[in-house]
Design a protein around this motif. Structure first.
Motif, short mmCIF file in Angstrom:
data_model
loop_
_atom_site.label_atom_id
_atom_site.label_comp_id
_atom_site.label_asym_id
_atom_site.label_seq_id
_atom_site.Cartn_x
_atom_site.Cartn_y
_atom_site.Cartn_z
N HIS A 1 -3.56 -6.48 -5.75
CA HIS A 1 -2.93 -6.94 -4.52
C HIS A 1 -2.96 -8.46 -4.39
CE1 HIS A 1 -1.63 -3.45 -2.41
NE2 HIS A 1 -2.78 -2.83 -2.61
N ASN B 1 0.83 -1.20 0.00
CA ASN B 1 0.00 0.00 0.00
C ASN B 1 0.87 1.25 0.00
OD1 ASN B 1 -2.07 -1.89 1.91
ND2 ASN B 1 -2.88 -0.76 0.19
N GLY B 2 0.45 2.21 -0.80
CA GLY B 2 1.17 3.47 -0.81
C GLY B 2 2.47 3.42 -1.57
N TYR C 1 -1.50 13.72 -13.28
CA TYR C 1 -0.36 14.48 -12.73
C TYR C 1 0.71 14.61 -13.81
CZ TYR C 1 -2.33 13.05 -8.21
OH TYR C 1 -3.15 12.83 -7.15
N LYS D 1 1.57 2.86 -6.99
CA LYS D 1 0.99 2.21 -8.17
C LYS D 1 -0.06 3.11 -8.83
CE LYS D 1 -0.47 -1.22 -5.63
NZ LYS D 1 -0.07 -0.80 -4.28
N THR D 2 -1.02 3.56 -8.01
CA THR D 2 -2.06 4.41 -8.56
C THR D 2 -1.45 5.71 -9.10
OG1 THR D 2 -3.67 3.48 -7.04
CG2 THR D 2 -4.23 5.57 -8.04
N THR D 3 -0.42 6.19 -8.42
CA THR D 3 0.25 7.39 -8.90
C THR D 3 0.83 7.17 -10.29
OG1 THR D 3 0.74 7.93 -6.62
CG2 THR D 3 1.95 9.13 -8.29
N GLN E 1 -9.44 2.78 -8.75
CA GLN E 1 -9.35 1.92 -7.58
C GLN E 1 -10.64 1.95 -6.77
OE1 GLN E 1 -5.81 2.64 -5.41
NE2 GLN E 1 -6.36 1.30 -3.72
N1 LIG Z 1 -2.38 14.03 -4.76
C1 LIG Z 1 -1.55 13.59 -3.79
N2 LIG Z 1 -1.08 14.45 -2.87
C2 LIG Z 1 -0.24 14.03 -1.91
N3 LIG Z 1 0.16 12.76 -1.78
C3 LIG Z 1 -0.30 11.85 -2.65
C4 LIG Z 1 -1.17 12.22 -3.70
N4 LIG Z 1 -1.45 11.11 -4.42
C5 LIG Z 1 -0.78 10.11 -3.84
N5 LIG Z 1 -0.08 10.54 -2.78
C6 LIG Z 1 0.78 9.75 -1.93
O1 LIG Z 1 1.66 9.02 -2.75
C7 LIG Z 1 1.88 7.72 -2.22
C8 LIG Z 1 1.55 6.70 -3.27
O2 LIG Z 1 0.14 6.60 -3.39
P1 LIG Z 1 -0.58 5.61 -4.40
O3 LIG Z 1 -2.02 5.91 -4.34
O4 LIG Z 1 0.06 5.69 -5.71
O5 LIG Z 1 -0.31 4.20 -3.75
P2 LIG Z 1 -0.78 2.78 -4.23
O6 LIG Z 1 0.44 2.04 -4.54
O7 LIG Z 1 -1.80 2.90 -5.28
O8 LIG Z 1 -1.40 2.22 -2.90
P3 LIG Z 1 -2.72 1.33 -2.66
O9 LIG Z 1 -2.32 -0.05 -2.80
O10 LIG Z 1 -3.09 1.64 -1.26
O11 LIG Z 1 -3.72 1.78 -3.65
C9 LIG Z 1 1.03 7.60 -0.97
O12 LIG Z 1 1.84 7.86 0.14
C10 LIG Z 1 0.02 8.71 -1.13
O13 LIG Z 1 -0.37 9.21 0.11
#
Ligand SMILES: Nc1ncnc2c1ncn2[C@@H]1O[C@H](COP(=O)(O)OP(=O)(O)OP(=O)(O)O)[C@@H](O)[C@H]1O
Ligand SMILES: [Mg+2]
Lengths: 329, 281, 395
Positions: B225, B53-54, B68, B57-59, B100
């Motif tokens: 996941h 988590n975090g 972004y 991936k979504t980023t 998601q």
């Molecule tokens: N717009 C934003 N502003 C600030 N922080 C962000 C933003 N988007 C994502 N983050 C941070 O970037 C990090 C990566 O987030 P992301 O959503 O990409 O994780 P993930 O791998 O998709 O996790 P998950 O499995 O929980 O979905 C996290 O710490 C999140 O809090």
């Protein structure tokens, strides 16, 4: 231009006085927006009811200007108390009647806005029809001094005589000016401390940031919402008395324009931001005064709205950002 | 770093790179959500993107779809840099995604949701619509054909006229895929499509993802996941942790990669003392 | 993943057919289905009948409906203007989900264009004035929208509110625009006098043709406002047609998707900014048109006609009826415009009752009097399609 320069001090002081009132009313908008993301359209009526409460206290006590200072202070404090109580009460009523059900149903914001608009109309009209309403209960004559000429301006007899305190740049700053500006700043500081330090204040911030998480952490959301309305109402009541001390009249529909201006002030400062509200109020008051000195007083409101539009375009989250509420989605 | 030493693996499907991330970084305040991430999605493959988590991936999806702008680095699609393209323009280029946490148009019908996707390539303007020009009529017809066909592919044809918010959870997930597929993408990005599914549903989803690639010929980038699902369906897997790519390769190899195991277990499997924080599953 | 069975129609058929009637919030799905099920000629005859009835309304002088205290033709014109405005605002607010609290600004620009160029500063012909007013208003809508539509939704409300006030105050303070005293002698639509139509008179339950009370057909004068009503009604039908066309196209879907989830819409290929601007322009177009009609009916205008209160009434009309549903919006406009006119005798209490009504409606019918029933509508379309498919399959 020369008019602006010649009267610069006067314009500044009166601008700050006006701004102080805007700022205090803006608090109500800012708090409710921060917590609920709703524009509480009827907040202007909360202020308006407070102003009448203050007027009625002075009418009831019938104190002539120039009384002994303790009496004057006593009357003003009573008027303040009445205004705050009535405004706070109306704010709570509003929460109960116009919002609670919709919040529970999680209705669209637009519907809540319409509900608030309806409440705003109803409250203003009740005040405008207060002679008729008193008539229903056969109290038209008994209450005459309070309800007569319900649709006209109602004058506030300020027990405190306006006196010059000191002169700067050709303008004599009066005791009333000082009282207003200082009390607005004091109240803002007190509120800021309240939000930062008390349990309820923390609750307000928690709900503003993430209402679901706050609920999970044991914050009673409904109680916090009520507290928010109450605090906003109390501030509006104080603003009502201060306004009357300087401008001396109110009327049933006086809330509307003041409300729009105060909301503008809230947005200017960054809606949801308590300090921003006062800053926004001051800036708006000053801009209105300077602007109308420059291009004519009939353009006063245009200046205010143009300022709002320009600020929103270049700084969409207001001057100080949105600290109570969450950041941009 | 041991993590970057994981070399390119032989690929089961060898296409050219359809999408490439080249040293992409993005910063949110003090947080580096992506830190020099590079990988390719090859034409015709199913690439799994995993990580705690975090991890970012979504980023990654958000950078690829124009939500972004990367702070540095570049994303290329079919050889062309995305640059400052608008989000809708990127969709028209051929990248489509799901979300998601489901983001359907709740008060529109399922069919209308998919039609919005199909409209991505339509050009009808106000005048066309007002006079029902031939172009408008053709696009409406084609759009509806596409939409119904895609919905059928996902087993949603019977639900076409239900409001999206009235669909069951599983249907909503599939409707998101349908809406994305209706934009006629070359690359389909799925963000945790199996979240909240039971094993039977997961198995069906696995099958569906394969059919999307084999029958529809789409390239798939999958965030998931559920290890069984990802490892089972992906040709290759890339692993992110704390915004960095720590491994990439065939599922078997990735599964046995010490860095990946460390990331998921939070143990200090090697000398990299950076995993002091638990990456919870 | 096989729960996708055919959706059961939850409402029993009997309840549906009974729902159609004077009761508010009837089941439009049922009505639509019944109408579409009718043979073509019958359907057209039915629609024709309704249309004729609407045109004849001011002549019928139906006892309870007619307003005793004011000219009924005038009231109908007011109601029709509100309907027109509400249809325009519905595009902005109902479809695209943009809260515009300054819609009266567009109304004012339309009206002032006609008045300033038709009477105060120039004497252009009415036929030229109307398109000019519409074009100017649309341009102003784009000019306002281009910078402000980037602002977040809630702020849009307050920016537009400011815009509406700026327009009014500018008119109030500018000599060139007539200032506070306003503009008189606004050109009326050119009359084409053909014949006279008598009104009815009711004696108890029987109607008698009253030859003393007539409306001169297409004489746009001061006293009898019925021709203005006819004109506006015609415009409404045109706007309704256009609205329907847009709603059933990529554009209408784009608007709705933007309203539902702007980011998701953008990521599905909808150029949301362009679409929002388009909605704004369409709204301005219709707002300007109704303002222009208002000015040429009134003959004079002043800034008092464009108070912010009016913007709020417009929003109320849209939301009360059911934002996003054109029939709901029409009903909302009728309620907001007609009730106060009908009960003019209670002048003093009007706004109080209005405020309480808004409050109650918002709380107890938050989705509006006639909420959008997309599911039902789409279902009717679907049944038709299925029937068609079967037909072709058999052939
Ligand atoms: N717009 C934003 N502003 C600030 N922080 C962000 C933003 N988007 C994502 N983050 C941070 O970037 C990090 C990566 O987030 P992301 O959503 O990409 O994780 P993930 O791998 O998709 O996790 P998950 O499995 O929980 O979905 C996290 O710490 C999140 O809090
Ligand atoms: Mg994620």
């Amino acid at each position: 231009m020369s008019f602006l320069i010649d009267n610069f001090v006067e314009l500044t002081v009166t601008g700050l006085v006006l701004g102080a009132v805007y700022g205090l009313v803006a608090l109500g908008y800012t708090l409710v927006y921060g917590v609920l993301q709703l524009i509480n359209f009827a907040h202007s009526e909360v202020w308006m009811f407070g102003s009448f409460a203050a007027v009625w206290v002075t009418v009831a006590l019938g104190v002539a200007p120039g009384s002994a200072l303790p009496v004057v202070i006593g009357v003003l404090l009573l008027a303040l108390l009445a205004a705050m109580t009535v405004s706070g009460g109306v704010a709570l009523l509003l929460e109960r009647v116009a919002y609670r059900r919709l919040i529970r149903l999680d209705a669209p914001k637009l519907v809540a806005l319409i509900s608030a608009i309806g409440a705003s109309f109803a409250l203003a009209e009740i005040m405008g029809l207060r002679d008729r309403v008193a008539g229903w209960f056969g109290l038209r004559d008994t209450l005459d001094p309070y309800v007569r000429s319900a649709r006209d301006n109602t004058r506030f007899q300020n027990p405190l005589e306006t006196e010059g305190v000191f002169t700067v740049g050709g303008y004599t700053v009066s005791n009333v000016d000082i009282i207003i500006i200082v009390s607005a700043i004091l109240m803002m500081v007190a509120l800021d401390q309240f939000i930062r330090r008390t349990r309820t204040g923390r609750g307000i911030r928690a709900v503003a940031q993430d209402s679901e998480a706050a609920a999970l952490m044991g914050v009673n959301r409904n109680r916090i919402i009520r507290a928010t309305f109450l605090v906003g109402g109390i501030m509006a009541g104080a603003a009502a008395l201060l306004y009357l001390m300087r401008f001396g009249v109110t009327r049933w529909n006086a809330g509307f324009l003041l409300g729009v201006k105060a909301f503008t002030a809230a947005v200017l400062g960054g809606i949801g931001n308590v300090r921003g509200a006062l800053l926004g109020g001051f800036i708006l008051g000053l801009a209105e005064n300077y602007g109308s000195a420059l291009i004519g007083s009939e353009w006063r409101d245009v200046v205010a709205f143009l300022l709002l539009v320009v600020i929103l375009l270049f700084r969409p989250t207001g001057l100080l950002g949105e600290s109570l509420g969450r950041a941009r989605a | 770093m041991p993590s970057t030493s994981v070399s390119e693996q032989p690929v089961t499907r060898n296409g050219a790179a359809l999408l490439s991330l080249d040293d992409v970084s993005i910063q949110f305040g003090g947080l580096k959500a992506l830190d020099g991430v590079s990988f390719d999605v090859r034409e015709g493959e199913i690439l799994g993107l995993i990580g705690p988590n975090g991890a970012g991936k979504t980023t990654c999806f958000n950078v690829m779809t124009g939500v972004y702008q990367p702070t540095s680095g570049e994303v290329r699609f079919a050889g062309e840099p995305l640059g400052r393209r608008k989000r809708f323009a990127i969709t028209r280029l051929g990248i489509a995604r799901t979300f998601q946490n489901i983001r359907l148009f709740g008060n529109m019908t399922a069919l209308e949701n998919v039609l919005v996707g199909a409209d991505a390539h339509h050009r009808t303007n106000v005048i066309d619509a007002l006079v029902r020009s031939p172009r408008h009529r053709r696009e409406e017809r084609e759009g509806e054909e596409t939409a119904r066909e895609v919905m059928k592919f996902l087993g949603l044809e019977r639900r076409a006229d239900e409001l999206a918010r009235n669909l069951s959870y599983g249907e909503q997930r599939r409707l998101e895929i349908a809406r994305a597929m209706a934009t006629k993408p070359r690359l389909l990005c799925l963000d945790e499509p199996a979240a909240g599914f039971n094993p039977a549903e997961k198995a069906q989803l696995m099958d569906l993802i394969r059919r999307i690639r084999d029958v529809r010929g789409l390239t798939v980038l999958l965030i998931e996941h559920d290890m069984g699902l990802v490892m089972g369906v992906s040709d290759r897997v890339a692993v992110l942790e704390f915004g960095r790519k720590i491994a990439e390769g065939a599922p078997v190899d990735v599964r046995n990669d010490p860095a990946v195991i460390a990331a998921y277990l939070g143990t200090e499997a090697d000398d990299a003392g950076e995993f002091d924080q638990e990456g919870d599953l | 993943m096989t729960e996708g069975k055919a959706s059961p129609d939850t409402e029993p058929a009997s309840a549906r057919s009974m729902a159609w009637g004077p009761r508010l919030g009837w089941d439009r799905g049922a009505l639509a289905r019944r109408v579409t099920a009718l043979p073509r000629p019958v359907k057209w005859a039915l629609i024709g009948l309704v249309v004729v009835l609407l045109y004849a309304l001011p002549l019928l002088e139906i006892p309870i409906v007619s307003t005793p205290d004011t000219d009924f033709g005038g009231v109908l014109f007011t109601v029709a203007s509100y309907v027109l405005v509400a249809l325009g605002l519905n595009i902005v607010l109902g479809y695209a989900g943009l809260l515009d609290l300054g819609y009266v600004g567009f109304y004012a620009i339309g009206a002032y264009t006609v008045a300033v160029l038709g009477s105060l500063q120039a004497q252009l012909s009415w036929w030229l004035l109307i398109p000019l007013a519409v074009v100017l208003t649309t341009i102003s809508g784009i000019l306002l929208g281009a910078p402000t539509l980037r602002v977040r939704g809630d702020y849009l409300a307050i920016v537009t509110l400011g815009f509406g006030e700026i327009i009014r105050l500018t008119a109030l303070n500018t000599e060139w625009l007539g200032a506070a005293k306003g503009i008189t002698g606004v050109p009326r639509p050119p009359s084409v006098e053909l014949f006279e139509v008598p009104h009815l008179k009711w004696e108890g339950a029987t109607a008698v043709v009253d030859l003393d009370d007539t409306t001169r057909f297409l004489f746009f004068g001061v006293a009898d406002q019925t021709p203005y009503y006819w004109l506006t009604l015609t415009v409404i039908f045109l706007v309704l047609g256009a609205d329907r066309m847009l709603r059933l196209s990529r554009i209408g879907r784009g608007w709705e998707a933007t309203r539902e989830d702007e980011d998701a819409a953008e990521l599905m290929g909808v150029p949301t900014f362009k679409f929002k601007l388009l909605a704004f322009a369409c709204g301005a177009f219709i707002g300007g048109l109704s303002g222009a009609l208002f000015a040429s009916r009134q003959g004079f205008i002043n800034p008092e006609s464009f108070l912010l209160l009016l913007s709020i009434l417009f929003v109320a009309a849209v939301v009360v009826g059911g934002a996003g549903n054109r029939w709901g919006v029409i009903l909302g406009a009728v309620v907001v415009a007609y009730l106060p006119e009908r009960f003019r005798g209670f002048e003093e209490w009007r706004l109080l009752v209005f405020g309480l009504a808004l409050l109650l409606l918002a709380n107890f019918r938050p989705q509006g009097l006639i909420p959008p029933r997309r599911a039902k509508r789409a279902q009717a379309v679907d049944e038709q399609l299925e029937a068609l498919e079967e037909g072709t399959a058999r052939a």
